[in-house]
Scaffold this motif. Structure first.
Motif, PDB file in Angstrom:
ATOM      1  N   GLN A  90     100.934 -67.170  91.525  1.00 57.16           N
ATOM      2  CA  GLN A  90      99.670 -66.501  91.841  1.00 57.16           C
ATOM      3  C   GLN A  90      99.807 -64.976  91.868  1.00 57.16           C
ATOM      4  N   ASP A  91     101.049 -64.498  91.910  1.00 55.28           N
ATOM      5  CA  ASP A  91     101.311 -63.052  91.909  1.00 55.28           C
ATOM      6  C   ASP A  91     101.885 -62.596  90.577  1.00 55.28           C
ATOM      7  N   THR A  92     101.704 -63.435  89.554  1.00 49.74           N
ATOM      8  CA  THR A  92     102.355 -63.202  88.260  1.00 49.74           C
ATOM      9  C   THR A  92     101.328 -63.118  87.136  1.00 49.74           C
ATOM     10  N   LEU A  93     101.576 -62.237  86.185  1.00 48.71           N
ATOM     11  CA  LEU A  93     100.763 -62.106  84.984  1.00 48.71           C
ATOM     12  C   LEU A  93     101.588 -62.530  83.780  1.00 48.71           C
ATOM     13  N   MET A  94     101.043 -63.405  82.950  1.00 50.32           N
ATOM     14  CA  MET A  94     101.678 -63.807  81.695  1.00 50.32           C
ATOM     15  C   MET A  94     101.003 -63.075  80.548  1.00 50.32           C
ATOM     16  N   VAL A  95     101.807 -62.422  79.698  1.00 52.41           N
ATOM     17  CA  VAL A  95     101.293 -61.683  78.546  1.00 52.41           C
ATOM     18  C   VAL A  95     101.834 -62.332  77.276  1.00 52.41           C
ATOM     19  N   GLY A  96     100.947 -62.765  76.406  1.00 46.93           N
ATOM     20  CA  GLY A  96     101.372 -63.421  75.170  1.00 46.93           C
ATOM     21  C   GLY A  96     100.357 -63.246  74.064  1.00 46.93           C
ATOM     22  N   ASP A  97     100.669 -63.820  72.919  1.00 48.56           N
ATOM     23  CA  ASP A  97      99.790 -63.682  71.757  1.00 48.56           C
ATOM     24  C   ASP A  97      99.210 -65.005  71.294  1.00 48.56           C
ATOM     25  N   GLU A  98      99.586 -66.104  71.949  1.00 47.31           N
ATOM     26  CA  GLU A  98      99.171 -67.419  71.471  1.00 47.31           C
ATOM     27  C   GLU A  98      98.429 -68.155  72.588  1.00 47.31           C
ATOM     28  N   PRO A  99      97.109 -68.263  72.500  1.00 46.14           N
ATOM     29  CA  PRO A  99      96.334 -68.832  73.607  1.00 46.14           C
ATOM     30  C   PRO A  99      96.783 -70.218  74.040  1.00 46.14           C
ATOM     31  N   ARG A 100      97.107 -71.087  73.080  1.00 37.70           N
ATOM     32  CA  ARG A 100      97.478 -72.450  73.478  1.00 37.70           C
ATOM     33  C   ARG A 100      98.806 -72.451  74.221  1.00 37.70           C
ATOM     34  N   ALA A 101      99.826 -71.843  73.650  1.00 36.97           N
ATOM     35  CA  ALA A 101     101.158 -71.879  74.263  1.00 36.97           C
ATOM     36  C   ALA A 101     101.215 -71.014  75.516  1.00 36.97           C
ATOM     37  N   ASP A 102     100.855 -69.757  75.384  1.00 39.32           N
ATOM     38  CA  ASP A 102     100.986 -68.833  76.508  1.00 39.32           C
ATOM     39  C   ASP A 102      99.924 -69.094  77.571  1.00 39.32           C
ATOM     40  N   GLY A 103      98.803 -69.646  77.142  1.00 38.61           N
ATOM     41  CA  GLY A 103      97.753 -69.955  78.093  1.00 38.61           C
ATOM     42  C   GLY A 103      98.130 -71.032  79.087  1.00 38.61           C
ATOM     43  N   GLY A 104      99.209 -71.762  78.809  1.00 42.20           N
ATOM     44  CA  GLY A 104      99.664 -72.770  79.749  1.00 42.20           C
ATOM     45  C   GLY A 104     100.035 -72.204  81.101  1.00 42.20           C
ATOM     46  N   ALA A 105     100.346 -70.914  81.151  1.00 38.67           N
ATOM     47  CA  ALA A 105     100.693 -70.287  82.427  1.00 38.67           C
ATOM     48  C   ALA A 105      99.527 -70.326  83.406  1.00 38.67           C
ATOM     49  N   ALA A 106      98.305 -70.340  82.889  1.00 38.15           N
ATOM     50  CA  ALA A 106      97.131 -70.390  83.764  1.00 38.15           C
ATOM     51  C   ALA A 106      97.092 -71.681  84.566  1.00 38.15           C
ATOM     52  N   ASP A 107      97.602 -72.763  83.988  1.00 43.44           N
ATOM     53  CA  ASP A 107      97.618 -74.041  84.695  1.00 43.44           C
ATOM     54  C   ASP A 107      98.574 -74.023  85.876  1.00 43.44           C
ATOM     55  N   LEU A 108      99.503 -73.070  85.865  1.00 42.87           N
ATOM     56  CA  LEU A 108     100.427 -72.921  86.987  1.00 42.87           C
ATOM     57  C   LEU A 108      99.852 -71.993  88.048  1.00 42.87           C
ATOM     58  N   GLY A 109      98.816 -71.258  87.688  1.00 46.17           N
ATOM     59  CA  GLY A 109      98.212 -70.325  88.627  1.00 46.17           C
ATOM     60  C   GLY A 109      98.418 -68.868  88.290  1.00 46.17           C
ATOM     61  N   CYS A 110      99.077 -68.591  87.152  1.00 48.20           N
ATOM     62  CA  CYS A 110      99.295 -67.210  86.726  1.00 48.20           C
ATOM     63  C   CYS A 110      98.015 -66.639  86.112  1.00 48.20           C
ATOM     64  N   ALA A 111      97.857 -65.330  86.234  1.00 47.60           N
ATOM     65  CA  ALA A 111      96.867 -64.638  85.418  1.00 47.60           C
ATOM     66  C   ALA A 111      97.428 -64.545  84.003  1.00 47.60           C
ATOM     67  N   VAL A 112      96.563 -64.463  83.009  1.00 47.20           N
ATOM     68  CA  VAL A 112      97.006 -64.440  81.610  1.00 47.20           C
ATOM     69  C   VAL A 112      96.279 -63.329  80.865  1.00 47.20           C
ATOM     70  N   HIS A 113      97.035 -62.630  80.026  1.00 51.66           N
ATOM     71  CA  HIS A 113      96.467 -61.573  79.176  1.00 51.66           C
ATOM     72  C   HIS A 113      97.020 -61.745  77.772  1.00 51.66           C
ATOM     73  N   PHE A 114      96.153 -61.652  76.766  1.00 47.29           N
ATOM     74  CA  PHE A 114      96.582 -61.858  75.385  1.00 47.29           C
ATOM     75  C   PHE A 114      96.564 -60.549  74.594  1.00 47.29           C
ATOM     76  N   VAL A 115      97.544 -60.424  73.697  1.00 49.97           N
ATOM     77  CA  VAL A 115      97.603 -59.312  72.753  1.00 49.97           C
ATOM     78  C   VAL A 115      97.505 -59.880  71.345  1.00 49.97           C
ATOM     79  N   ASP A 116      97.183 -59.025  70.390  1.00 44.96           N
ATOM     80  CA  ASP A 116      97.085 -59.447  68.995  1.00 44.96           C
ATOM     81  C   ASP A 116      98.470 -59.469  68.359  1.00 44.96           C
ATOM     82  N   HIS A 117      98.773 -60.550  67.648  1.00 40.34           N
ATOM     83  CA  HIS A 117     100.033 -60.649  66.887  1.00 40.34           C
ATOM     84  C   HIS A 117      99.797 -59.967  65.547  1.00 40.34           C
ATOM     85  N   ARG A 118     100.189 -58.698  65.464  1.00 43.79           N
ATOM     86  CA  ARG A 118      99.962 -57.893  64.276  1.00 43.79           C
ATOM     87  C   ARG A 118     101.253 -57.184  63.876  1.00 43.79           C
TER      88      ARG A 118
END
Length: 232
Positions: free
Chosen positions: A187-215
């Motif tokens: 709950q005190d952690t932010l996950m930063v990734g580029d892939e909504p399905r894979a990295d978005g799994g952190a939200a199910d644990l209670g993390c905040a999630v932020h996405f960047v563009d894979h460019r």
């Protein structure tokens, strides 16, 4: 919410793999094999379409039957990862069959990866603010040498690599391993990734999630800097 720790994905988030043509050209040069430039370009395009470069483009079409099941679990072990990507590479004829393994070996080298322009700045700023940093990656090999070679390792407190745990994102257990290693609650952690399905799994644990563009690196000079605003 106060963010005390930030988890980052590796490929497409902090670092970017070299272009497929550069990857192939480097391996051919190392092996002393020469291809006419038009043939080299065509071969690189076929390798890219096959999805043979880990960290690069995904396979453009249906996977061969003998690789489909392996592809689904490719990040759970070093053996599966190598078998999946060399299997895709072997869909493309090369002058020497041993080049398929050489291509795989090349992609694990620090020379094959480039940090995004703001990677070191953002990681260093987080360290200066007392924010813990972890790397959570679906991968089949040890990426720590890449971080060391490019000067990013001093800013990383923990690595959670799928092949070392036998589980891969979006499985919440991999994010939990990282949070436990940092000693910080999800709950005190932010996950930063580029892939909504894979990295978005952190939200199910209670993390905040932020996405960047894979460019490409040249097209994303400051994609990570908004993370600093989220920390406050």
């Amino acid at each position: 919410m106060t963010i005390k720790g930030v988890l980052f994905d590796f490929s497409g988030t902090l670092f970017r793999i070299e272009p497929t043509a550069s990857w192939l050209r480097a391996v051919l040069a190392e092996a002393g094999v020469t291809l006419p430039e038009p043939e080299l370009v065509r071969t690189a395009e076929r390798l890219e379409s096959a999805g043979a470069l880990a960290g690069g483009a995904l396979p453009a079409g249906p996977l061969p039957d003998d690789l489909a099941a392996l592809w689904a679990v490719r990040d759970r072990s070093a053996e599966a990862h190598r078998a999946a990507f060399t299997g895709l590479s072997r869909q493309v004829p090369l002058p020497d069959p041993e080049l398929h393994d050489a291509l795989y070996d090349r992609h694990m080298t620090p020379a094959a990866w480039q940090p995004y322009p703001d990677t070191i700045e953002v990681l260093g700023t987080l360290r200066g603010r007392g924010v813990a940093v972890g790397v959570v990656s679906n991968i089949g090999w040890d990426l720590r040498p890449v971080f060391r070679e490019h000067g990013a390792d001093p800013y990383v407190d923990a690595y959670a690599l799928s092949y070392e745990h036998g589980i891969q994102k979006p499985d919440t257990r991999l994010f939990a391993h990282a949070c436990d290693a940092l000693g910080i609650a999800p709950q005190d952690t932010l996950m930063v990734g580029d892939e909504p399905r894979a990295d978005g799994g952190a939200a199910d644990l209670g993390c905040a999630v932020h996405f960047v563009d894979h460019r490409p690196v040249t097209e994303r000079p400051d994609g990570l800097r908004p993370v600093l605003d989220l920390i406050g």
